[in-house]
Scaffold this motif. Structure first.
Motif, PDB file in Angstrom:
ATOM      1  N   GLY A 179       0.516  -1.232   0.010  1.00  0.00           N
ATOM      2  CA  GLY A 179      -0.060  -0.122  -0.028  1.00  0.00           C
ATOM      3  C   GLY A 179       0.770   1.245   0.118  1.00  0.00           C
ATOM      4  O   GLY A 179       2.109   1.237  -0.231  1.00  0.00           O
ATOM      5  N   PRO A 180       0.104   2.596   0.104  1.00  0.00           N
ATOM      6  CA  PRO A 180       1.046   3.471   0.274  1.00  0.00           C
ATOM      7  C   PRO A 180       2.060   3.669   1.307  1.00  0.00           C
ATOM      8  O   PRO A 180       1.891   3.053   2.408  1.00  0.00           O
ATOM      9  CB  PRO A 180      -0.026   4.784   0.423  1.00  0.00           C
ATOM     10  CG  PRO A 180      -1.250   4.037   1.026  1.00  0.00           C
ATOM     11  CD  PRO A 180      -1.232   2.611   0.720  1.00  0.00           C
ATOM     12  N   ALA A 181       3.195   4.400   1.226  1.00  0.00           N
ATOM     13  CA  ALA A 181       4.218   4.561   2.102  1.00  0.00           C
ATOM     14  C   ALA A 181       3.733   6.011   2.848  1.00  0.00           C
ATOM     15  O   ALA A 181       3.244   6.851   2.336  1.00  0.00           O
ATOM     16  CB  ALA A 181       5.545   4.472   1.291  1.00  0.00           C
ATOM     17  N   VAL A 233       2.697   8.852   0.452  1.00  0.00           N
ATOM     18  CA  VAL A 233       3.246   8.665  -0.913  1.00  0.00           C
ATOM     19  C   VAL A 233       2.555   7.274  -1.522  1.00  0.00           C
ATOM     20  O   VAL A 233       2.517   6.538  -0.853  1.00  0.00           O
ATOM     21  CB  VAL A 233       4.775   8.636  -1.113  1.00  0.00           C
ATOM     22  CG1 VAL A 233       5.257   8.458  -2.209  1.00  0.00           C
ATOM     23  CG2 VAL A 233       5.365   9.871  -0.309  1.00  0.00           C
ATOM     24  N   GLY A 234       1.844   7.531  -2.432  1.00  0.00           N
ATOM     25  CA  GLY A 234       1.085   6.357  -3.143  1.00  0.00           C
ATOM     26  C   GLY A 234       1.943   5.422  -3.458  1.00  0.00           C
ATOM     27  O   GLY A 234       3.315   5.314  -3.906  1.00  0.00           O
ATOM     28  N   ALA A 235       1.595   4.101  -3.465  1.00  0.00           N
ATOM     29  CA  ALA A 235       2.244   2.806  -3.832  1.00  0.00           C
ATOM     30  C   ALA A 235       2.766   2.873  -5.336  1.00  0.00           C
ATOM     31  O   ALA A 235       3.811   2.448  -5.710  1.00  0.00           O
ATOM     32  CB  ALA A 235       1.528   1.619  -3.615  1.00  0.00           C
ATOM     33  N   GLY A 244      12.791   9.232  -4.149  1.00  0.00           N
ATOM     34  CA  GLY A 244      13.142   7.508  -4.092  1.00  0.00           C
ATOM     35  C   GLY A 244      11.940   7.076  -3.776  1.00  0.00           C
ATOM     36  O   GLY A 244      11.068   7.439  -3.147  1.00  0.00           O
ATOM     37  N   THR A 245      11.660   5.642  -4.185  1.00  0.00           N
ATOM     38  CA  THR A 245      10.711   5.051  -4.149  1.00  0.00           C
ATOM     39  C   THR A 245      10.756   3.774  -3.300  1.00  0.00           C
ATOM     40  O   THR A 245       9.572   2.791  -2.855  1.00  0.00           O
ATOM     41  CB  THR A 245       9.802   4.654  -5.419  1.00  0.00           C
ATOM     42  OG1 THR A 245      10.812   3.744  -6.292  1.00  0.00           O
ATOM     43  CG2 THR A 245       9.499   5.962  -6.269  1.00  0.00           C
ATOM     44  N   GLY A 246      11.941   3.435  -2.842  1.00  0.00           N
ATOM     45  CA  GLY A 246      12.158   2.227  -2.199  1.00  0.00           C
ATOM     46  C   GLY A 246      13.189   1.980  -1.294  1.00  0.00           C
ATOM     47  O   GLY A 246      14.377   1.651  -1.736  1.00  0.00           O
TER      48      GLY A 246
END
Length: 64
Positions: free
Chosen positions: A8-10, A23-25, A46-48
């Motif tokens: 899900g979202p972070a 922040v949306g997934a 960054g996303t991960g």
């Protein structure tokens, strides 16, 4: 940053006021999100894990 179970979202911290920003997934690097507390425009850097930075100010070219 924390993520909901199932991708899900972070949640990342606003670099301006330290508030939690969701922040949306499906967010991508370079996407602009707004802080719900201070209203700052933030860029996903960054996303991960999800990381945020203040978005650069857009320069006006005034048609030049």
């Amino acid at each position: 940053m924390t993520a909901a179970a199932g991708g899900g979202p972070a949640v990342a911290k606003c670099p301006e006021c330290d508030a939690d920003v969701t922040v949306g997934a499906d967010a991508v690097k370079g996407e602009i999100v707004a802080c719900p507390d201070c209203g700052a425009e933030l860029e996903v850097t960054g996303t991960g894990p999800a990381t945020l930075a203040l978005a650069p100010e857009a320069d006006e070219d005034w048609g030049e």
